[in-house]
Enzyme design. Structure first.
Site, PDB file in Angstrom:
ATOM      1  N   TYR A   1       0.860  -1.187   0.000  1.00 15.50           N
ATOM      2  CA  TYR A   1       0.000   0.000   0.000  1.00 15.50           C
ATOM      3  C   TYR A   1       0.888   1.225   0.000  1.00 15.50           C
ATOM      4  O   TYR A   1       1.892   1.271   0.727  1.00 15.50           O
ATOM      5  CB  TYR A   1      -0.886  -0.011   1.253  1.00 15.50           C
ATOM      6  CG  TYR A   1      -1.782   1.199   1.407  1.00 15.50           C
ATOM      7  CD1 TYR A   1      -2.860   1.412   0.540  1.00 15.50           C
ATOM      8  CD2 TYR A   1      -1.572   2.129   2.428  1.00 15.50           C
ATOM      9  CE1 TYR A   1      -3.696   2.518   0.694  1.00 15.50           C
ATOM     10  CE2 TYR A   1      -2.403   3.229   2.588  1.00 15.50           C
ATOM     11  CZ  TYR A   1      -3.466   3.423   1.721  1.00 15.50           C
ATOM     12  OH  TYR A   1      -4.293   4.510   1.876  1.00 15.50           O
TER      13      TYR A   1
ATOM     14  N   ASP B   1       9.142   2.612  -0.375  1.00 10.41           N
ATOM     15  CA  ASP B   1       8.150   3.253   0.479  1.00 10.41           C
ATOM     16  C   ASP B   1       8.453   2.826   1.914  1.00 10.41           C
ATOM     17  O   ASP B   1       8.115   1.716   2.330  1.00 10.41           O
ATOM     18  CB  ASP B   1       6.741   2.830   0.056  1.00 10.41           C
ATOM     19  CG  ASP B   1       5.667   3.513   0.898  1.00 10.41           C
ATOM     20  OD1 ASP B   1       5.996   4.011   1.997  1.00 10.41           O
ATOM     21  OD2 ASP B   1       4.505   3.525   0.469  1.00 10.41           O
TER      22      ASP B   1
ATOM     23  N   LYS C   1       4.707   8.884   8.943  1.00  9.32           N
ATOM     24  CA  LYS C   1       4.535   8.355  10.298  1.00  9.32           C
ATOM     25  C   LYS C   1       5.566   8.859  11.309  1.00  9.32           C
ATOM     26  O   LYS C   1       5.431   9.953  11.829  1.00  9.32           O
ATOM     27  CB  LYS C   1       4.489   6.827  10.255  1.00  9.32           C
ATOM     28  CG  LYS C   1       3.304   6.325   9.394  1.00  9.32           C
ATOM     29  CD  LYS C   1       2.962   4.894   9.647  1.00  9.32           C
ATOM     30  CE  LYS C   1       2.008   4.312   8.616  1.00  9.32           C
ATOM     31  NZ  LYS C   1       0.607   4.376   8.959  1.00  9.32           N
TER      32      LYS C   1
HETATM   33  N1  PMP Z   1       2.770   3.923   2.423  1.00  6.58           N
HETATM   34  C1  PMP Z   1       2.730   2.996   3.388  1.00  6.58           C
HETATM   35  C2  PMP Z   1       3.722   1.878   3.367  1.00  6.58           C
HETATM   36  C3  PMP Z   1       1.773   3.081   4.396  1.00  6.58           C
HETATM   37  O1  PMP Z   1       1.728   2.140   5.348  1.00  6.58           O
HETATM   38  C4  PMP Z   1       0.862   4.160   4.392  1.00  6.58           C
HETATM   39  C5  PMP Z   1      -0.204   4.329   5.462  1.00  6.58           C
HETATM   40  N2  PMP Z   1      -0.374   3.331   6.352  1.00  6.58           N
HETATM   41  C6  PMP Z   1       0.958   5.106   3.372  1.00  6.58           C
HETATM   42  C7  PMP Z   1       1.927   4.964   2.406  1.00  6.58           C
HETATM   43  C8  PMP Z   1       0.029   6.277   3.329  1.00  6.58           C
HETATM   44  O2  PMP Z   1       0.341   7.164   4.337  1.00  6.58           O
HETATM   45  P1  PMP Z   1      -0.763   8.184   4.899  1.00  6.58           P
HETATM   46  O3  PMP Z   1      -1.790   7.369   5.606  1.00  6.58           O
HETATM   47  O4  PMP Z   1       0.023   9.104   5.772  1.00  6.58           O
HETATM   48  O5  PMP Z   1      -1.323   8.882   3.705  1.00  6.58           O
END
Ligand code: PMP
Length: 419
Positions: free
Chosen positions: A144, A226, A254
């Site tokens: 994701y 990511d 995060k």
């Molecule tokens: N990339 C990863 C690996 C994530 O785990 C997340 C959210 N859990 C995101 C992108 C998206 O981040 P956000 O919720 O701050 O938009």
């Protein structure tokens, strides 16, 4: 009285906010439970609207590495907020935060701060397309990267908007090779969670990340890690430090915001030079590099760097993982626990999980029962079977992680057998 406030709140929320929540997983549908309204957190503890206390392993989905309301972070936030919440101009703190990140991650030669991981991943992909002059984006089933259209096939996105998105199988280099061969001169980038956290925790198999690195180099495509979850979690320098593979671009979020909304993307200076105002690729934000967020991020990263909790985290999380696996075995429940550092997932299945096909195989009903049993015992796990359970720097007192391990083991009483 019990459950009154929670239930009242959600009854009201459902009449105002779709599904009663601002992010779907908070509805607790996957675990067939009433959602929890959090009113306060302190270290590893979370308190709901009815005053119940939980040992929290969701930890703001991994954002609060130091625990809730850490004094250094709270102080930094209050001080920064008292000076002004937003100016729409550059501030010293955003430069300091960017500098700490750059020093921790040598592949990140230049970076920009934004407001969410979604925004960061979206812009990294835009940049990769501009740099290479190519259209196709390769992602992995089960990873994701936020909810930008290109990166979210299906789920309400018209097919035409994700028409240039290719999907490969995590931990399966041949599936990447065949896409590279098919789209040789049109592949802009490969984006990957270097340790998958969004199909539950799935570590990269030996050679997977290095293989992606050489396939991308050969194809002239950019490799994007990511590290929204893994950055500053699996190691100070993230998964790229842990596995020794250097991506072209990195996406963060995060932990670097200390619990406040944040994202960042960065990498090779020649790629980042394409961003406006120096280059043609546009990206902007009223709140990008926000001074209160930057202050929280700096306080968090300073504290983490000084504490260097990574070896202790590994030990504590290993104990929790072993306890869960042992209790499951004793109860006759097939469970595979995957773990990297302080992120782990008990997969309710009898086969090892190394990709999304394996993750889809879990017995979601058995996980839901485990989740509810743990909740009754006062432990909050992710309200979905395919998410990461976080053991964080605030869980490191021996008594705490032992308590957590014991309660989670007890949680297997009453979990039905899965087939
Ligand atoms: N990339 C990863 C690996 C994530 O785990 C997340 C959210 N859990 C995101 C992108 C998206 O981040 P956000 O919720 O701050 O938009």
């Amino acid at each position: 009285m019990a459950e009154r406030l929670n239930n009242e709140l959600f009854a009201r929320a459902r009449g105002i906010i779709p599904g009663g929540v601002n992010s779907p997983v908070r509805a607790f549908r996957a675990v067939h439970a009433e959602p929890i309204a959090a009113v306060r957190g302190e270290g590893p503890w979370l308190y709901d609207a009815d005053g119940r206390r939980y040992l929290d392993h969701v930890m703001g989905w991994g954002a609060v590495m130091l625990g809730h309301a850490h004094p250094a972070v709270t102080h930094a936030v209050a001080t920064a907020a008292a000076r002004g919440a937003v100016f729409g101009l550059s501030t010293p703190d955003e430069v300091d935060l960017a500098d700490i990140i750059r020093t921790a991650m040598p592949s990140v030669e230049r970076l920009r701060l934004v407001n969410s991981g979604t925004e960061a991943a979206m812009t990294a992909v835009r940049l990769a397309r501009a740099f290479t002059g190519r259209r196709k984006v390769l992602r992995f089933d089960g990873c994701y990267h936020g909810h930008a259209d290109t990166l979210l096939a299906g789920a309400g996105v018209p097919p035409v908007l994700a028409g240039d998105t290719l999907t490969a199988c995590y931990n399966d280099l041949p599936s990447v090779t065949s896409q590279c061969e098919l789209w040789a001169s049109d592949l802009a980038c490969v984006i990957v969670e270097p340790v998958a956290g969004n199909m539950g925790v799935v570590p990269p198999v030996e050679g997977f990340l290095a293989g992606l690195r050489s396939l991308c180099t050969r194809a002239g495509a950019l490799l994007i890690f990511d590290e929204v979850i893994t950055g500053f979690r699996v190691a100070w320098g993230g998964a790229q430090a842990l596995y020794g593979v250097r991506p072209d671009l990195t996406v963060l979020g995060k932990i670097i915001g200390g619990g406040l909304p944040v994202g960042a993307f960065g990498g090779r200076a020649d790629v980042m030079a394409l961003l406006a105002p120096g280059g043609p690729v546009y990206q902007a934000g009223t709140f990008a590099g926000n001074p209160v967020v930057a202050a929280a991020g700096i306080a968090t990263l300073h504290t983490l760097r000084a504490a260097n909790p990574y070896a202790a985290l590994d030990r504590a999380a290993a104990h929790v993982a072993r306890s869960i696996a042992g209790a499951a075995r004793d109860a006759g429940v097939p469970v595979q626990v995957n773990r990297v550092g302080g992120m782990l997932t008990p997969f309710f299945t009898s086969s090892p999980v190394r990709d999304m096909a394996g993750a889809r195989d879990v017995d979601a009903t058995a996980y839901a029962a485990f989740f509810r049993a743990a909740l009754d015992l006062g432990v909050l796990l992710p309200p979905s079977p395919l998410e990461a359970t976080f053991v964080s720097a605030c869980h490191l007192e021996d008594a705490l992680w032992r308590k957590s391990a014991a309660l989670l083991s007890e949680g297997f009483t009453g979990v039905p057998y899965c087939v």
